[in-house]
Design a protein around this motif. Structure first.
Motif, PDB file in Angstrom:
ATOM      1  N   ASP A   1       0.824  -1.214   0.000  1.00  0.00           N
ATOM      2  CA  ASP A   1       0.000   0.000   0.000  1.00  0.00           C
ATOM      3  C   ASP A   1       0.857   1.262   0.000  1.00  0.00           C
ATOM      4  N   LEU A   2       2.005   1.200   0.666  1.00  0.00           N
ATOM      5  CA  LEU A   2       2.876   2.369   0.689  1.00  0.00           C
ATOM      6  C   LEU A   2       3.429   2.678  -0.698  1.00  0.00           C
ATOM      7  N   LEU A   3       3.725   1.637  -1.469  1.00  0.00           N
ATOM      8  CA  LEU A   3       4.228   1.854  -2.821  1.00  0.00           C
ATOM      9  C   LEU A   3       3.151   2.428  -3.732  1.00  0.00           C
ATOM     10  N   LYS A   4       1.912   2.002  -3.528  1.00  0.00           N
ATOM     11  CA  LYS A   4       0.822   2.468  -4.379  1.00  0.00           C
ATOM     12  C   LYS A   4       0.321   3.862  -3.975  1.00  0.00           C
ATOM     13  N   ASN A   5       0.549   4.204  -2.729  1.00  0.00           N
ATOM     14  CA  ASN A   5       0.057   5.497  -2.227  1.00  0.00           C
ATOM     15  C   ASN A   5       0.946   6.634  -2.740  1.00  0.00           C
ATOM     16  N   ARG A   6       0.341   7.543  -3.499  1.00  0.00           N
ATOM     17  CA  ARG A   6       1.100   8.649  -4.075  1.00  0.00           C
ATOM     18  C   ARG A   6       1.547   9.652  -3.011  1.00  0.00           C
ATOM     19  N   GLN A   7       0.912   9.621  -1.875  1.00  0.00           N
ATOM     20  CA  GLN A   7       1.261  10.559  -0.822  1.00  0.00           C
ATOM     21  C   GLN A   7       2.429  10.064   0.049  1.00  0.00           C
ATOM     22  N   SER A   8       2.886   8.857  -0.204  1.00  0.00           N
ATOM     23  CA  SER A   8       4.014   8.325   0.571  1.00  0.00           C
ATOM     24  C   SER A   8       5.281   9.091   0.235  1.00  0.00           C
ATOM     25  N   LEU A   9       6.164   9.204   1.209  1.00  0.00           N
ATOM     26  CA  LEU A   9       7.415   9.924   1.016  1.00  0.00           C
ATOM     27  C   LEU A   9       8.315   9.184   0.021  1.00  0.00           C
ATOM     28  N   LYS A  10       9.081   9.959  -0.750  1.00  0.00           N
ATOM     29  CA  LYS A  10       9.979   9.362  -1.724  1.00  0.00           C
ATOM     30  C   LYS A  10      11.029   8.492  -1.056  1.00  0.00           C
ATOM     31  N   GLU A  11      11.502   8.942   0.107  1.00  0.00           N
ATOM     32  CA  GLU A  11      12.519   8.166   0.826  1.00  0.00           C
ATOM     33  C   GLU A  11      11.974   6.802   1.242  1.00  0.00           C
ATOM     34  N   ASP A  12      10.710   6.788   1.660  1.00  0.00           N
ATOM     35  CA  ASP A  12      10.089   5.528   2.062  1.00  0.00           C
ATOM     36  C   ASP A  12       9.961   4.581   0.872  1.00  0.00           C
ATOM     37  N   LYS A  13       9.504   5.146  -0.269  1.00  0.00           N
ATOM     38  CA  LYS A  13       9.349   4.310  -1.459  1.00  0.00           C
ATOM     39  C   LYS A  13      10.692   3.776  -1.940  1.00  0.00           C
ATOM     40  N   LYS A  14      11.722   4.610  -1.878  1.00  0.00           N
ATOM     41  CA  LYS A  14      13.046   4.184  -2.298  1.00  0.00           C
ATOM     42  C   LYS A  14      13.553   3.052  -1.408  1.00  0.00           C
ATOM     43  N   PHE A  15      13.335   3.201  -0.088  1.00  0.00           N
ATOM     44  CA  PHE A  15      13.753   2.169   0.855  1.00  0.00           C
ATOM     45  C   PHE A  15      13.031   0.851   0.565  1.00  0.00           C
ATOM     46  N   ILE A  16      11.724   0.947   0.305  1.00  0.00           N
ATOM     47  CA  ILE A  16      10.936  -0.265   0.056  1.00  0.00           C
ATOM     48  C   ILE A  16      11.391  -0.940  -1.230  1.00  0.00           C
ATOM     49  N   ARG A  17      11.622  -0.140  -2.294  1.00  0.00           N
ATOM     50  CA  ARG A  17      12.025  -0.723  -3.577  1.00  0.00           C
ATOM     51  C   ARG A  17      13.395  -1.410  -3.463  1.00  0.00           C
ATOM     52  N   GLN A  18      14.318  -0.776  -2.750  1.00  0.00           N
ATOM     53  CA  GLN A  18      15.641  -1.380  -2.579  1.00  0.00           C
ATOM     54  C   GLN A  18      15.552  -2.722  -1.861  1.00  0.00           C
ATOM     55  N   ASN A  19      14.789  -2.756  -0.785  1.00  0.00           N
ATOM     56  CA  ASN A  19      14.640  -3.993  -0.034  1.00  0.00           C
ATOM     57  C   ASN A  19      13.799  -5.019  -0.777  1.00  0.00           C
ATOM     58  N   LEU A  20      12.882  -4.528  -1.629  1.00  0.00           N
ATOM     59  CA  LEU A  20      12.078  -5.444  -2.431  1.00  0.00           C
ATOM     60  C   LEU A  20      12.951  -6.184  -3.436  1.00  0.00           C
ATOM     61  N   ASN A  21      13.853  -5.464  -4.096  1.00  0.00           N
ATOM     62  CA  ASN A  21      14.766  -6.110  -5.043  1.00  0.00           C
ATOM     63  C   ASN A  21      15.686  -7.102  -4.325  1.00  0.00           C
ATOM     64  N   ARG A  22      16.150  -6.685  -3.159  1.00  0.00           N
ATOM     65  CA  ARG A  22      17.018  -7.561  -2.386  1.00  0.00           C
ATOM     66  C   ARG A  22      16.260  -8.816  -1.940  1.00  0.00           C
ATOM     67  N   ALA A  23      14.992  -8.647  -1.553  1.00  0.00           N
ATOM     68  CA  ALA A  23      14.173  -9.782  -1.123  1.00  0.00           C
ATOM     69  C   ALA A  23      13.928 -10.744  -2.274  1.00  0.00           C
ATOM     70  N   LYS A  24      13.681 -10.217  -3.476  1.00  0.00           N
ATOM     71  CA  LYS A  24      13.458 -11.081  -4.639  1.00  0.00           C
ATOM     72  C   LYS A  24      14.709 -11.896  -4.956  1.00  0.00           C
ATOM     73  N   GLU A  25      15.865 -11.250  -4.870  1.00  0.00           N
ATOM     74  CA  GLU A  25      17.109 -11.954  -5.144  1.00  0.00           C
ATOM     75  C   GLU A  25      17.365 -13.058  -4.113  1.00  0.00           C
ATOM     76  N   PHE A  26      17.052 -12.762  -2.855  1.00  0.00           N
ATOM     77  CA  PHE A  26      17.312 -13.740  -1.798  1.00  0.00           C
ATOM     78  C   PHE A  26      16.376 -14.941  -1.920  1.00  0.00           C
ATOM     79  N   THR A  27      15.095 -14.705  -2.136  1.00  0.00           N
ATOM     80  CA  THR A  27      14.144 -15.821  -2.277  1.00  0.00           C
ATOM     81  C   THR A  27      14.469 -16.661  -3.507  1.00  0.00           C
ATOM     82  N   SER A  28      14.899 -15.998  -4.579  1.00  0.00           N
ATOM     83  CA  SER A  28      15.275 -16.738  -5.787  1.00  0.00           C
ATOM     84  C   SER A  28      16.511 -17.588  -5.539  1.00  0.00           C
ATOM     85  N   ALA A  29      17.477 -17.061  -4.781  1.00  0.00           N
ATOM     86  CA  ALA A  29      18.700 -17.811  -4.483  1.00  0.00           C
ATOM     87  C   ALA A  29      18.404 -19.023  -3.604  1.00  0.00           C
ATOM     88  N   ILE A  30      17.479 -18.873  -2.665  1.00  0.00           N
ATOM     89  CA  ILE A  30      17.092 -20.003  -1.818  1.00  0.00           C
ATOM     90  C   ILE A  30      16.488 -21.117  -2.661  1.00  0.00           C
TER      91      ILE A  30
END
Length: 483
Positions: free
Chosen positions: A310-339
């Motif tokens: 919801d934070l990613l979809k919410n246009r009112q969310s802070l850019k810093e928050d979205k950037k943090f979420i996207r960075q960790n989202l990419n990292r999470a995808k890589e980790f689950t794929s590696a497992i």
């Protein structure tokens, strides 16, 4: 003016995903669990998968009809009928009476994985000391300091001054007499002879520890030899020894045989870092079917939580928050794929090993056949380096014990029948020959080579000598009976 040239150069660049997959693949099961929990703490977008019903390859989904909470959430097997049927001819050992089974069950039956514990050598000794009534916390610290100053073969060579200074730093004042007493206690633990100051003292401790095994005359003669004639004994000057002792040859022979049977290297003196070996697979043979069961702890995994969507979809969310979420989202995808990549790689490797070492899993270690990593790499379509990482530190539980996967790889020699024989089996043959030889006339390397040739094994004498030395079997001259 510098000359400008165009040059083609081929390099291999690994992506971050490939590096992560490689790192996770080489981790043993318990280290993998630690790594997963570390990632869970660092990445808020990951959450632990409490229960998985994974399917390997083309396996169909099987509904979960059990809610039993077991040590292993699910069992994963591989049934040949559910995969693509193999058109290849049966491999050696794969006959009509046995089939490779690969199936999936969401609820475990009566199967279980046996975790094998290995205590460190320190822990074994300290546990024995704790049973002594006169050993309290203070004495335990003294013993721990002594054990920590032993060399690689378990000898105490540093002297008491080092121990005294170390204990003073901990606020413990100790006298040499106390250290001598504690050293003596440690020397008579099981195995006896640890913390001896030299080989002679170690043998004296052991002959004392096992004195009830011998006749009194044999025990006294052994102590006399070690105390007063150790140099003659060590250099095998038996004629001089007989003359000095002036005792019947039978009594001296009995004493020397008792000393020779003692262990100059008691225990495996290195810290194994007390740990459990948790097998990644259980392979069983029942009703003519060979079955591999995946330890579901090796399927322990994580998934990306949807709490931050919801934070990613919410246009009112802070850019810093979205950037943090996207960075960790990419990292999470890589980790689950590696497992998942790690898991699928292990499944391919165990399936290939079951095909190639079919007779081993049915009949035992004596049926081990030579196998190279190149063959498994070709069977699985993986690189040799990937196979090496996959088998290192991974274990399979069988009816004949728990084996590391790399145990199944060995070189071999050809036989008269045209078959290949594993060098592990050849070592077993050599050990059996030494055990059954005439101790008055032990077999030379040439004689063992000749016997192996009669068995149809084509082997060189230098190879026999190499295998004998690897098994720490002395040469024939040193195996000869003394009298």
């Amino acid at each position: 003016m510098p000359e400008i040239r165009l040059q083609q150069k081929q390099t291999t660049l690994l992506s971050a995903q490939q590096i992560l997959s490689s790192q996770l693949l080489q981790l043993p099961l318990l280290n993998l669990e630690e790594r997963i929990f570390e990632e869970l703490q660092e990445n808020p977008l990951l959450e632990l998968v409490e229960e998985r019903k994974d399917i390997a390859g083309d396996l169909p989904d099987v509904p979960d009809t059990h809610d039993d909470e077991e040590m292993f959430d699910s069992e994963e097997r591989f049934r040949k009928s559910s995969l693509k049927e193999r058109n290849d001819p049966p491999l050696p050992g794969e006959a009509a009476e046995g089939r490779l089974n690969f199936t999936h069950e969401s609820a475990p039956k009566d199967r279980f994985f046996q975790a094998v514990q290995h205590d460190s050598f320190y822990e074994q000794l300290l546990r024995q000391l704790a049973l002594h009534e006169d050993v309290g916390p203070r004495e335990g610290k003294i013993a721990l300091e002594i054990l920590g100053n032993l060399d690689g073969d378990g000898y105490f060579t540093d002297g008491f001054e080092v121990i005294i200074e170390s204990l003073q730093l901990e606020g413990i004042e100790v006298r040499k007499s106390e250290l001598e007493l504690m050293l003596r206690k440690i020397q008579f633990l099981d195995p006896p002879g640890i913390a001896a100051r030299d080989l002679r003292e170690r043998l004296l401790v052991q002959i004392e520890f096992f004195r009830t095994r011998y006749e009194p005359a044999t025990y006294e003669m052994a102590r006399r030899i070690l105390s007063g004639h150790y140099d003659d004994f060590l250099h095998r000057r038996y004629a001089k020894l007989l003359k000095k002792l002036d005792e019947p040859a039978e009594r001296v022979e009995s004493a020397i045989s008792a000393i020779a049977a003692l262990d100059p290297h008691p225990g495996v003196f290195h810290d194994e870092g007390g740990h459990y070996i948790t097998p990644d697979f259980l392979v069983t043979y029942e009703n003519g079917e060979l079955t591999a069961v995946l330890n579901d702890r090796s399927a322990l995994s994580v998934r990306i939580t949807d709490r931050y969507q919801d934070l990613l979809k919410n246009r009112q969310s802070l850019k810093e928050d979205k950037k943090f979420i996207r960075q960790n989202l990419n990292r999470a995808k890589e980790f689950t794929s590696a497992i998942e990549t790690r898991r699928q790689t292990l499944l391919k490797v165990i399936e290939a090993l079951m095909h190639r070492q079919y007779a081993f899993f049915i009949s035992g270690p004596e049926q081990l056949v030579p196998l190279g990593m190149k063959i498994i790499a070709a069977d699985t379509g993986l690189d040799i380096s990937t196979i090496s990482r996959a088998v290192n530190g991974k274990y399979v539980q069988t009816s004949f014990g728990v084996f590391e996967l790399k145990y199944f790889f060995s070189a071999g020699l050809s036989t008269d029948e045209g078959d290949d024989l594993s060098n592990k089996i050849i070592r077993q043959y050599i050990a059996e020959m030494v055990e059954s030889e005439d101790h008055n006339n032990p077999m030379s390397d040439d004689a063992m080579t000749e016997l192996l040739m009669k068995r149809g094994v084509h082997i060189a004498r230098r190879t026999v000598a190499k295998y004998r030395e690897q098994m720490q079997i002395p040469v024939a001259r040193l195996r000869k009976k003394i009298f």
